[in-house]
Enzyme design. Structure first.
Site, PDB file in Angstrom:
ATOM      1  N   GLU A 232      19.390  26.171  -1.631  1.00 45.27           N
ATOM      2  CA  GLU A 232      19.218  25.204  -2.734  1.00 45.27           C
ATOM      3  C   GLU A 232      19.266  25.885  -4.085  1.00 45.27           C
ATOM      4  OE1 GLU A 232      16.992  22.828  -5.776  1.00 45.27           O
ATOM      5  OE2 GLU A 232      16.609  24.842  -5.020  1.00 45.27           O
ATOM      6  N   GLU A 233      18.644  27.050  -4.168  1.00 48.28           N
ATOM      7  CA  GLU A 233      18.559  27.697  -5.484  1.00 48.28           C
ATOM      8  C   GLU A 233      19.917  28.177  -5.981  1.00 48.28           C
ATOM      9  OE1 GLU A 233      14.247  27.372  -6.118  1.00 48.28           O
ATOM     10  OE2 GLU A 233      16.119  27.393  -7.270  1.00 48.28           O
TER      11      GLU A 233
ATOM     12  N   HIS B  85      10.129  30.133 -11.025  1.00 49.21           N
ATOM     13  CA  HIS B  85      11.251  31.037 -10.797  1.00 49.21           C
ATOM     14  C   HIS B  85      10.972  32.475 -11.222  1.00 49.21           C
ATOM     15  CE1 HIS B  85      14.805  28.012 -10.206  1.00 49.21           C
ATOM     16  NE2 HIS B  85      13.836  27.863  -9.317  1.00 49.21           N
TER      17      HIS B  85
ATOM     18  N   ASP C  72      10.083  18.916  -3.343  1.00 52.24           N
ATOM     19  CA  ASP C  72      10.412  20.199  -3.964  1.00 52.24           C
ATOM     20  C   ASP C  72       9.435  20.438  -5.105  1.00 52.24           C
ATOM     21  OD1 ASP C  72      13.501  21.613  -5.415  1.00 52.24           O
ATOM     22  OD2 ASP C  72      11.554  22.477  -4.943  1.00 52.24           O
TER      23      ASP C  72
ATOM     24  N   ASP D  50       7.650  26.842  -5.765  1.00 51.05           N
ATOM     25  CA  ASP D  50       9.044  26.370  -5.584  1.00 51.05           C
ATOM     26  C   ASP D  50       9.762  27.221  -4.532  1.00 51.05           C
ATOM     27  OD1 ASP D  50      11.942  26.173  -7.831  1.00 51.05           O
ATOM     28  OD2 ASP D  50      11.535  25.252  -5.887  1.00 51.05           O
TER      29      ASP D  50
ATOM     30  N   HIS E  19      13.788  22.316   0.359  1.00 50.56           N
ATOM     31  CA  HIS E  19      14.476  23.589   0.594  1.00 50.56           C
ATOM     32  C   HIS E  19      13.496  24.708   0.934  1.00 50.56           C
ATOM     33  CE1 HIS E  19      13.720  25.815  -3.297  1.00 50.56           C
ATOM     34  NE2 HIS E  19      13.582  24.585  -3.780  1.00 50.56           N
TER      35      HIS E  19
END
Ligand SMILES: [Zn+2]
Length: 315
Positions: free
Chosen positions: A161-162, A279, A190, A129, A117
């Site tokens: 994707e997230e 994140h 990923d 990420d 992604h």
């Protein structure tokens, strides 16, 4: 990558390795490389994606200007490398987002997919990420620019994707019967270069066991001990996995701390997170392992070459 309850570690394989030697093949081209020259150095893609986040409010989240700029960069790099580029729009919240594909057609009709992604979370630039997956795929696409594969290689860059694998779900849900008949597998990339890296191969999908074995052997041939991890549907392989389609992937760790035993075989810091900035706003270009990214770019390049040549009728 979506946040699951816990990363399940299943088994361990052989050999030991500390202090990875990075092959000369990935030496960065001289600065001032003319525009339009695809680069095989994934770190140059990381720098470009960080700059995109910096120029667009600090993130590359779906539906944001940072996501649009990332998509434009990916398409430019792929067409510079001579791949056939296409897009697939899908409905997303109040708007639409897009998946990006790059194809190198083969003669057998069989199709092997590799992807990851390109969106980040809104909280940060998303370098570990998942700029690492995007950078590895783009560098491998450049490194195989002259390949004439037997099987069709389709690279996929997923949007959304997230926010629940929106792009990959849409792709799998809209696959035709012909698509399914020629589909041989999807390999997911990923979070492939965490700053305190590990070397995991997914242990999700029985159909993916042969690919798993090939990936584990590739690492073992380079003195790297892998572990198998169960990720369920926590990334873009999930929609394929849920539909019983062959899929697998690699991950360099994202939750939890590296153990003493893992630090012994992989280097890095025991008792510390694989990715302390998962994140978060601090998931910047300094939050990755350049050595692991270059090594995993070599893996992706090998998989494109090997699965591009594989005789699936003999399998
Ligand atoms: Zn991710």
């Amino acid at each position: 990558m979506r946040r699951p309850a816990r990363l399940a570690v299943v088994t361990a394989a052989t050999t030991t390795a500390v202090g990875l030697a990075v092959p000369a093949a990935f030496s960065a081209p001289a600065t001032g490389t003319p525009a339009g020259t695809p680069t095989v150095d994934p770190m140059q893609h990381i720098a470009a994606l960080q700059q995109i986040a910096d120029d667009n409010g600090g993130n590359r989240a779906a539906l944001s200007p940072g996501s649009r700029a990332t998509a434009a960069y990916i398409k430019q790099q792929l067409s510079d490398a001579g791949w056939e580029v296409s897009t697939q729009s899908f409905p997303f919240l109040s708007g639409t987002e897009e998946n990006i594909f790059a194809e190198r057609k083969g003669t057998t009709g069989d199709v092997v997919m590799l992807g990851g992604h390109y969106d980040s979370v809104p909280e940060g630039p998303g370098m570990s990420d998942n700029a690492t997956g995007v950078a590895g795929l783009l560098a491998a696409a450049a490194a195989t620019a002259d390949a004439q594969p037997r099987n069709t290689i389709r690279l996929a860059f997923w949007g959304g994707e997230e926010r629940g694998m929106k792009g990959s779900n849409y792709y799998v849900d809209t696959m035709s019967a012909a698509d399914r008949a020629t589909f041989k597998g999807y390999l997911n990339f990923d979070g492939i270069a965490a700053p305190n890296p590990g070397y995991y191969v997914y242990e999700d999908n029985k159909n993916g066991e042969q690919i798993n074995a090939d990936i584990s052997k590739w690492y073992a041939d380079r003195g790297i001990q892998t572990e198998q991890a169960f990720l369920g549907v926590q990334s873009d392989h999930g929609p394929f996995y849920t539909k019983g389609l062959t899929t697998t992937g690699i991950i360099s760790g994202y939750l939890g701390n590296k153990t003493e035993a893992q630090a012994q075989k992989w280097g890095g810091t025991a008792g510390a997170p694989f990715d302390p900035c998962y994140h978060q706003a601090c998931d910047t270009k300094d939050n990755i392992s350049p050595e692991t990214l270059k090594l995993n770019t070599q893996l992706i390049t090998s998989l494109i070459t090997d699965y591009g040549a594989k005789d699936f009728s003999a399998a």
